[in-house]
Design an enzyme around this catalytic site. Structure first.
Site, short mmCIF file in Angstrom:
data_model
loop_
_atom_site.label_atom_id
_atom_site.label_comp_id
_atom_site.label_asym_id
_atom_site.label_seq_id
_atom_site.Cartn_x
_atom_site.Cartn_y
_atom_site.Cartn_z
N ILE A 19 0.83 -1.21 0.00
CA ILE A 19 0.00 0.00 0.00
C ILE A 19 0.87 1.26 0.00
O ILE A 19 0.60 2.23 -0.73
CB ILE A 19 -0.94 -0.01 1.24
CG1 ILE A 19 -1.92 -1.20 1.15
CG2 ILE A 19 -1.69 1.30 1.36
CD1 ILE A 19 -2.70 -1.45 2.44
N ARG A 39 12.36 0.35 6.29
CA ARG A 39 13.66 -0.19 6.73
C ARG A 39 14.42 -0.82 5.56
O ARG A 39 15.61 -0.61 5.42
CB ARG A 39 13.44 -1.21 7.85
CG ARG A 39 12.89 -0.58 9.13
CD ARG A 39 12.44 -1.63 10.09
NE ARG A 39 11.44 -2.50 9.48
CZ ARG A 39 10.92 -3.56 10.05
NH1 ARG A 39 11.29 -3.89 11.27
NH2 ARG A 39 10.02 -4.29 9.42
N ASP A 64 12.91 3.55 10.60
CA ASP A 64 12.24 2.52 11.40
C ASP A 64 11.30 3.29 12.32
O ASP A 64 11.76 4.04 13.19
CB ASP A 64 13.28 1.73 12.20
CG ASP A 64 12.63 0.68 13.11
OD1 ASP A 64 11.41 0.75 13.34
OD2 ASP A 64 13.37 -0.20 13.59
N VAL A 65 10.00 3.12 12.14
CA VAL A 65 9.06 3.97 12.87
C VAL A 65 9.08 3.72 14.38
O VAL A 65 8.52 4.50 15.14
CB VAL A 65 7.61 3.86 12.32
CG1 VAL A 65 7.52 4.32 10.89
CG2 VAL A 65 7.04 2.45 12.50
N TYR A 163 -3.08 -6.87 16.69
CA TYR A 163 -3.25 -5.99 15.52
C TYR A 163 -4.48 -5.10 15.70
O TYR A 163 -4.41 -3.87 15.52
CB TYR A 163 -3.37 -6.86 14.26
CG TYR A 163 -3.50 -6.08 12.97
CD1 TYR A 163 -2.43 -5.34 12.47
CD2 TYR A 163 -4.68 -6.11 12.22
CE1 TYR A 163 -2.54 -4.65 11.27
CE2 TYR A 163 -4.79 -5.43 11.02
CZ TYR A 163 -3.71 -4.69 10.56
OH TYR A 163 -3.82 -4.00 9.36
N VAL A 196 -6.61 -6.09 1.78
CA VAL A 196 -6.03 -5.47 0.59
C VAL A 196 -5.14 -6.50 -0.13
O VAL A 196 -4.48 -7.31 0.53
CB VAL A 196 -5.17 -4.24 0.97
CG1 VAL A 196 -4.53 -3.60 -0.25
CG2 VAL A 196 -6.01 -3.22 1.74
N1 LIG Z 1 -2.94 -5.76 3.68
C1 LIG Z 1 -4.10 -5.55 4.23
O1 LIG Z 1 -5.05 -6.34 4.06
C2 LIG Z 1 -4.34 -4.29 5.03
C3 LIG Z 1 -5.67 -3.96 5.34
C4 LIG Z 1 -5.90 -2.82 6.09
C5 LIG Z 1 -4.85 -2.03 6.51
N2 LIG Z 1 -3.58 -2.40 6.21
C6 LIG Z 1 -2.50 -1.55 6.70
O2 LIG Z 1 -1.86 -0.94 5.61
C7 LIG Z 1 -0.50 -0.66 5.94
C8 LIG Z 1 0.39 -1.22 4.85
O3 LIG Z 1 0.12 -2.60 4.73
P1 LIG Z 1 0.58 -3.50 3.50
O4 LIG Z 1 -0.50 -4.48 3.31
O5 LIG Z 1 1.09 -2.69 2.41
O6 LIG Z 1 1.79 -4.27 4.27
P2 LIG Z 1 3.18 -4.83 3.71
O7 LIG Z 1 3.03 -5.22 2.31
O8 LIG Z 1 3.64 -5.83 4.71
O9 LIG Z 1 4.12 -3.53 3.79
C9 LIG Z 1 4.38 -2.96 5.05
C10 LIG Z 1 5.37 -1.83 4.89
O10 LIG Z 1 5.64 -1.31 6.20
C11 LIG Z 1 7.04 -1.31 6.42
N3 LIG Z 1 7.35 -1.46 7.84
C12 LIG Z 1 7.06 -2.47 8.68
N4 LIG Z 1 7.57 -2.23 9.89
C13 LIG Z 1 8.20 -1.02 9.82
C14 LIG Z 1 8.92 -0.22 10.72
N5 LIG Z 1 9.15 -0.62 11.99
N6 LIG Z 1 9.40 0.97 10.30
C15 LIG Z 1 9.21 1.39 9.05
N7 LIG Z 1 8.55 0.67 8.11
C16 LIG Z 1 8.05 -0.52 8.52
C17 LIG Z 1 7.57 -2.45 5.55
O11 LIG Z 1 8.91 -2.28 5.17
P3 LIG Z 1 10.17 -2.79 6.04
O12 LIG Z 1 9.77 -4.10 6.64
O13 LIG Z 1 11.25 -2.87 5.02
O14 LIG Z 1 10.41 -1.72 7.05
C18 LIG Z 1 6.70 -2.30 4.32
O15 LIG Z 1 7.22 -1.32 3.45
C19 LIG Z 1 -0.27 -1.27 7.31
O16 LIG Z 1 -0.39 -0.27 8.29
C20 LIG Z 1 -1.40 -2.26 7.45
O17 LIG Z 1 -1.74 -2.52 8.79
C21 LIG Z 1 -3.29 -3.50 5.46
#
Ligand SMILES: NC(=O)c1ccc[n+]([C@@H]2O[C@H](COP(=O)([O-])OP(=O)(O)OC[C@H]3O[C@@H](n4cnc5c(N)ncnc54)[C@H](OP(=O)(O)O)[C@@H]3O)[C@@H](O)[C@H]2O)c1
Length: 272
Positions: A19, A39, A64-65, A163, A196
Protein backbone atom coordinates in the site's frame (compact mmCIF):
# COMPACT_ATOMS: atom_id res chain seq x y z
CA UNK A 1 -7.46 20.86 -4.38
CA UNK A 2 -5.09 22.21 -7.03
CA UNK A 3 -3.40 24.56 -4.58
CA UNK A 4 -2.46 21.68 -2.28
CA UNK A 5 -1.06 19.77 -5.27
CA UNK A 6 1.58 22.38 -5.93
CA UNK A 7 4.91 20.82 -5.04
CA UNK A 8 4.02 19.42 -1.64
CA UNK A 9 6.75 17.31 -0.11
CA UNK A 10 5.25 14.06 1.11
CA UNK A 11 6.72 11.55 3.56
CA UNK A 12 5.27 8.04 3.27
CA UNK A 13 6.30 5.41 5.83
CA UNK A 14 6.32 1.75 4.88
CA UNK A 15 6.60 2.86 1.26
CA UNK A 16 8.89 0.10 0.03
CA UNK A 17 6.09 -2.24 -1.00
CA UNK A 18 2.34 -2.84 -0.91
CA UNK A 19 0.00 0.00 0.00
CA UNK A 20 2.79 2.44 0.90
CA UNK A 21 4.50 2.02 -2.47
CA UNK A 22 1.18 2.64 -4.24
CA UNK A 23 0.64 5.81 -2.16
CA UNK A 24 4.16 7.03 -2.97
CA UNK A 25 3.58 6.46 -6.72
CA UNK A 26 0.15 8.13 -6.61
CA UNK A 27 1.39 11.18 -4.68
CA UNK A 28 4.32 11.55 -7.11
CA UNK A 29 2.02 11.21 -10.13
CA UNK A 30 -0.05 14.03 -8.64
CA UNK A 31 3.01 16.28 -8.53
CA UNK A 32 4.31 15.77 -5.00
CA UNK A 33 7.95 15.14 -4.20
CA UNK A 34 8.10 11.96 -2.13
CA UNK A 35 10.31 10.60 0.63
CA UNK A 36 10.00 6.82 0.31
CA UNK A 37 10.65 5.57 3.83
CA UNK A 38 10.95 2.09 5.34
CA UNK A 39 13.66 -0.19 6.73
CA UNK A 40 14.44 -2.28 3.62
CA UNK A 41 16.49 0.14 1.53
CA UNK A 42 16.50 -2.02 -1.61
CA UNK A 43 12.70 -1.71 -1.68
CA UNK A 44 12.76 2.06 -1.06
CA UNK A 45 15.43 2.65 -3.71
CA UNK A 46 13.45 0.61 -6.25
CA UNK A 47 10.23 2.59 -5.62
CA UNK A 48 12.05 5.95 -5.64
CA UNK A 49 13.91 5.04 -8.87
CA UNK A 50 10.66 4.00 -10.54
CA UNK A 51 9.10 7.37 -9.65
CA UNK A 52 12.12 9.25 -10.94
CA UNK A 53 12.15 7.22 -14.18
CA UNK A 54 8.56 8.36 -14.73
CA UNK A 55 9.61 11.98 -14.36
CA UNK A 56 8.71 12.42 -10.69
CA UNK A 57 10.77 13.41 -7.67
CA UNK A 58 11.51 10.86 -4.94
CA UNK A 59 14.21 9.87 -2.46
CA UNK A 60 14.62 6.68 -0.46
CA UNK A 61 15.06 7.00 3.31
CA UNK A 62 15.85 4.57 6.10
CA UNK A 63 13.15 5.05 8.72
CA UNK A 64 12.24 2.52 11.40
CA UNK A 65 9.06 3.97 12.87
CA UNK A 66 9.84 2.37 16.24
CA UNK A 67 13.04 4.42 16.47
CA UNK A 68 12.46 8.21 16.28
CA UNK A 69 16.22 8.81 15.86
CA UNK A 70 16.04 7.21 12.39
CA UNK A 71 13.44 9.76 11.27
CA UNK A 72 15.59 12.62 12.60
CA UNK A 73 18.59 11.15 10.79
CA UNK A 74 16.66 10.75 7.51
CA UNK A 75 15.41 14.34 7.69
CA UNK A 76 18.97 15.54 8.36
CA UNK A 77 20.33 13.55 5.41
CA UNK A 78 17.62 15.00 3.12
CA UNK A 79 18.12 18.55 4.40
CA UNK A 80 19.01 19.87 0.92
CA UNK A 81 16.03 18.22 -0.79
CA UNK A 82 13.70 19.43 1.98
CA UNK A 83 15.03 22.98 1.62
CA UNK A 84 14.46 22.80 -2.15
CA UNK A 85 11.08 21.00 -2.30
CA UNK A 86 9.78 21.27 1.24
CA UNK A 87 8.74 21.74 3.88
CA UNK A 88 7.02 18.39 4.44
CA UNK A 89 3.37 19.26 3.96
CA UNK A 90 1.97 15.75 3.68
CA UNK A 91 2.64 12.89 6.10
CA UNK A 92 1.28 9.42 5.38
CA UNK A 93 1.66 6.97 8.27
CA UNK A 94 1.39 3.68 6.47
CA UNK A 95 4.04 1.36 8.00
CA UNK A 96 2.43 -1.51 9.84
CA UNK A 97 2.75 -5.13 10.89
CA UNK A 98 0.15 -7.86 11.41
CA UNK A 99 0.66 -11.16 13.21
CA UNK A 100 -1.95 -13.64 14.34
CA UNK A 101 -2.31 -15.84 17.43
CA UNK A 102 -5.03 -16.80 19.94
CA UNK A 103 -5.47 -13.82 22.27
CA UNK A 104 -4.13 -15.68 25.33
CA UNK A 105 -0.97 -16.73 23.46
CA UNK A 106 -0.23 -13.35 21.87
CA UNK A 107 2.20 -12.25 24.54
CA UNK A 108 4.39 -15.35 24.34
CA UNK A 109 6.17 -15.27 20.98
CA UNK A 110 9.89 -15.95 20.73
CA UNK A 111 10.29 -12.33 19.61
CA UNK A 112 8.75 -10.95 22.79
CA UNK A 113 5.37 -9.48 23.58
CA UNK A 114 3.22 -9.36 20.46
CA UNK A 115 0.94 -6.67 21.87
CA UNK A 116 3.87 -4.38 22.61
CA UNK A 117 5.40 -5.00 19.17
CA UNK A 118 2.15 -4.11 17.39
CA UNK A 119 1.60 -1.03 19.52
CA UNK A 120 5.19 0.11 18.89
CA UNK A 121 4.85 -0.06 15.10
CA UNK A 122 1.14 0.53 14.42
CA UNK A 123 0.33 3.11 17.09
CA UNK A 124 3.45 4.72 18.58
CA UNK A 125 5.08 4.81 15.12
CA UNK A 126 2.43 7.14 13.62
CA UNK A 127 2.11 9.07 16.89
CA UNK A 128 5.85 9.80 17.00
CA UNK A 129 6.03 10.82 13.33
CA UNK A 130 3.09 13.17 13.91
CA UNK A 131 4.77 14.63 16.99
CA UNK A 132 7.93 15.22 14.91
CA UNK A 133 6.24 16.83 11.88
CA UNK A 134 2.94 18.36 13.00
CA UNK A 135 4.39 21.28 15.02
CA UNK A 136 5.98 22.83 11.88
CA UNK A 137 2.73 22.27 9.95
CA UNK A 138 0.80 24.04 12.72
CA UNK A 139 3.27 26.89 12.68
CA UNK A 140 2.66 27.33 8.95
CA UNK A 141 -1.08 26.73 9.35
CA UNK A 142 -0.96 24.11 6.59
CA UNK A 143 -0.50 20.36 6.53
CA UNK A 144 -2.13 17.06 5.74
CA UNK A 145 -1.74 13.90 7.81
CA UNK A 146 -3.27 10.60 6.75
CA UNK A 147 -2.74 7.38 8.67
CA UNK A 148 -3.48 3.95 7.28
CA UNK A 149 -5.56 2.22 9.94
CA UNK A 150 -7.69 -0.77 8.94
CA UNK A 151 -11.15 -2.21 9.24
CA UNK A 152 -9.40 -3.82 12.24
CA UNK A 153 -9.56 -0.36 13.82
CA UNK A 154 -13.34 -0.47 13.60
CA UNK A 155 -14.19 -4.11 14.35
CA UNK A 156 -12.67 -7.29 15.80
CA UNK A 157 -11.12 -10.24 13.94
CA UNK A 158 -10.41 -13.60 15.63
CA UNK A 159 -6.71 -14.35 16.33
CA UNK A 160 -5.73 -10.75 15.65
CA UNK A 161 -6.11 -9.15 19.11
CA UNK A 162 -2.72 -7.38 19.03
CA UNK A 163 -3.25 -5.99 15.52
CA UNK A 164 -6.84 -4.99 16.23
CA UNK A 165 -5.91 -3.34 19.55
CA UNK A 166 -3.10 -1.33 17.90
CA UNK A 167 -5.36 -0.12 15.07
CA UNK A 168 -8.12 0.81 17.53
CA UNK A 169 -5.51 2.84 19.43
CA UNK A 170 -4.56 4.66 16.22
CA UNK A 171 -8.22 5.38 15.44
CA UNK A 172 -8.93 6.71 18.95
CA UNK A 173 -5.82 8.89 18.94
CA UNK A 174 -6.63 10.34 15.51
CA UNK A 175 -10.24 11.08 16.47
CA UNK A 176 -9.01 13.17 19.44
CA UNK A 177 -6.18 14.91 17.56
CA UNK A 178 -8.45 15.84 14.66
CA UNK A 179 -10.86 17.54 17.07
CA UNK A 180 -7.97 19.60 18.46
CA UNK A 181 -6.74 20.47 14.96
CA UNK A 182 -10.07 21.83 13.75
CA UNK A 183 -9.70 25.25 12.14
CA UNK A 184 -5.89 25.26 12.30
CA UNK A 185 -5.15 24.48 8.64
CA UNK A 186 -3.79 21.03 9.44
CA UNK A 187 -6.04 18.03 8.89
CA UNK A 188 -5.74 14.48 10.19
CA UNK A 189 -7.66 11.63 8.63
CA UNK A 190 -7.65 7.85 8.40
CA UNK A 191 -8.18 5.24 5.76
CA UNK A 192 -9.52 1.91 7.00
CA UNK A 193 -9.30 -0.70 4.25
CA UNK A 194 -10.63 -4.23 4.59
CA UNK A 195 -8.34 -7.00 3.20
CA UNK A 196 -6.03 -5.47 0.59
CA UNK A 197 -4.25 -7.33 -2.22
CA UNK A 198 -0.74 -6.68 -0.85
CA UNK A 199 2.31 -8.62 0.40
CA UNK A 200 0.84 -8.49 3.93
CA UNK A 201 -2.23 -10.38 2.72
CA UNK A 202 0.02 -12.78 0.75
CA UNK A 203 1.59 -13.67 4.11
CA UNK A 204 -1.84 -14.16 5.68
CA UNK A 205 -2.75 -16.47 2.79
CA UNK A 206 0.50 -18.45 3.30
CA UNK A 207 -0.22 -18.85 7.03
CA UNK A 208 -3.77 -20.08 6.41
CA UNK A 209 -2.61 -22.46 3.67
CA UNK A 210 -0.02 -23.95 6.06
CA UNK A 211 -2.55 -24.36 8.86
CA UNK A 212 -5.55 -25.62 6.90
CA UNK A 213 -4.18 -27.26 3.78
CA UNK A 214 -6.55 -25.16 1.65
CA UNK A 215 -5.18 -23.95 -1.66
CA UNK A 216 -3.84 -20.39 -1.97
CA UNK A 217 -6.53 -19.51 -4.53
CA UNK A 218 -9.30 -20.82 -2.26
CA UNK A 219 -7.85 -18.92 0.72
CA UNK A 220 -7.56 -15.68 -1.25
CA UNK A 221 -11.17 -16.08 -2.41
CA UNK A 222 -12.20 -16.70 1.21
CA UNK A 223 -10.51 -13.48 2.39
CA UNK A 224 -12.12 -11.55 -0.46
CA UNK A 225 -15.51 -12.96 0.55
CA UNK A 226 -14.93 -11.57 4.07
CA UNK A 227 -14.77 -8.02 2.66
CA UNK A 228 -18.19 -6.33 2.56
CA UNK A 229 -17.54 -5.50 -1.11
CA UNK A 230 -16.82 -9.17 -1.88
CA UNK A 231 -13.37 -8.49 -3.35
CA UNK A 232 -9.92 -7.58 -2.12
CA UNK A 233 -9.23 -3.85 -2.00
CA UNK A 234 -6.46 -2.86 -4.45
CA UNK A 235 -3.42 -0.91 -3.31
CA UNK A 236 -4.18 1.65 -6.05
CA UNK A 237 -7.67 2.23 -4.64
CA UNK A 238 -6.27 2.86 -1.16
CA UNK A 239 -3.77 5.29 -2.71
CA UNK A 240 -6.51 7.12 -4.58
CA UNK A 241 -8.49 7.70 -1.38
CA UNK A 242 -5.34 8.75 0.50
CA UNK A 243 -4.64 11.31 -2.24
CA UNK A 244 -8.20 12.60 -1.94
CA UNK A 245 -7.61 13.20 1.77
CA UNK A 246 -4.20 14.78 1.16
CA UNK A 247 -5.62 17.22 -1.35
CA UNK A 248 -8.98 17.90 0.26
CA UNK A 249 -10.28 19.78 3.29
CA UNK A 250 -11.84 16.92 5.28
CA UNK A 251 -10.69 16.58 8.89
CA UNK A 252 -11.36 13.72 11.32
CA UNK A 253 -12.74 11.44 8.62
CA UNK A 254 -12.34 7.69 8.45
CA UNK A 255 -12.56 6.36 4.91
CA UNK A 256 -13.54 2.71 5.23
CA UNK A 257 -12.76 0.77 2.04
CA UNK A 258 -14.96 -2.34 1.81
CA UNK A 259 -13.52 -3.55 -1.53
CA UNK A 260 -14.77 -2.92 -5.04
CA UNK A 261 -15.58 0.22 -6.96
CA UNK A 262 -18.62 2.43 -7.33
CA UNK A 263 -19.21 4.86 -10.20
CA UNK A 264 -15.63 4.35 -11.40
CA UNK A 265 -14.11 5.20 -8.03
CA UNK A 266 -13.03 3.12 -5.04
CA UNK A 267 -16.03 2.22 -2.89
CA UNK A 268 -15.80 4.19 0.38
CA UNK A 269 -17.95 4.35 3.49
CA UNK A 270 -17.22 7.70 5.13
CA UNK A 271 -17.19 7.65 8.95
CA UNK A 272 -16.07 10.07 11.64
N1 LIG B 1 -2.94 -5.76 3.68
C1 LIG B 1 -4.10 -5.55 4.23
O1 LIG B 1 -5.05 -6.34 4.06
C2 LIG B 1 -4.34 -4.29 5.03
C3 LIG B 1 -5.67 -3.96 5.34
C4 LIG B 1 -5.90 -2.82 6.09
C5 LIG B 1 -4.85 -2.03 6.51
N2 LIG B 1 -3.58 -2.40 6.21
C6 LIG B 1 -2.50 -1.55 6.70
O2 LIG B 1 -1.86 -0.94 5.61
C7 LIG B 1 -0.50 -0.66 5.94
C8 LIG B 1 0.39 -1.22 4.85
O3 LIG B 1 0.12 -2.60 4.73
P1 LIG B 1 0.58 -3.50 3.50
O4 LIG B 1 -0.50 -4.48 3.31
O5 LIG B 1 1.09 -2.69 2.41
O6 LIG B 1 1.79 -4.27 4.27
P2 LIG B 1 3.18 -4.83 3.71
O7 LIG B 1 3.03 -5.22 2.31
O8 LIG B 1 3.64 -5.83 4.71
O9 LIG B 1 4.12 -3.53 3.79
C9 LIG B 1 4.38 -2.96 5.05
C10 LIG B 1 5.37 -1.83 4.89
O10 LIG B 1 5.64 -1.31 6.20
C11 LIG B 1 7.04 -1.31 6.42
N3 LIG B 1 7.35 -1.46 7.84
C12 LIG B 1 7.06 -2.47 8.68
N4 LIG B 1 7.57 -2.23 9.89
C13 LIG B 1 8.20 -1.02 9.82
C14 LIG B 1 8.92 -0.22 10.72
N5 LIG B 1 9.15 -0.62 11.99
N6 LIG B 1 9.40 0.97 10.30
C15 LIG B 1 9.21 1.39 9.05
N7 LIG B 1 8.55 0.67 8.11
C16 LIG B 1 8.05 -0.52 8.52
C17 LIG B 1 7.57 -2.45 5.55
O11 LIG B 1 8.91 -2.28 5.17
P3 LIG B 1 10.17 -2.79 6.04
O12 LIG B 1 9.77 -4.10 6.64
O13 LIG B 1 11.25 -2.87 5.02
O14 LIG B 1 10.41 -1.72 7.05
C18 LIG B 1 6.70 -2.30 4.32
O15 LIG B 1 7.22 -1.32 3.45
C19 LIG B 1 -0.27 -1.27 7.31
O16 LIG B 1 -0.39 -0.27 8.29
C20 LIG B 1 -1.40 -2.26 7.45
O17 LIG B 1 -1.74 -2.52 8.79
C21 LIG B 1 -3.29 -3.50 5.46
Amino acid sequence: MERALQAELCLVTGAGRGIGAAIARRAAAAGAAVIVAARSQDDCVAVANEIVERGGRAWPAYVDVTDPATLDQALAELEGEIARCGPIGWLVNNAGIAETAPFLRHGRGAEGDTFERHLRVNFHGPRRAIERLAPAMLERGAGRIVSVASSAGLQGYPYAAAYVASKHALVGYTRCAALELAGKGVTMNLVAPHYVDSPMTDQTVERIVKKTGRSAAETRAFLASQNPGGELVTTEDVAEVVLELLTGARNGAIAELPGGRQDGRPAVVWRS
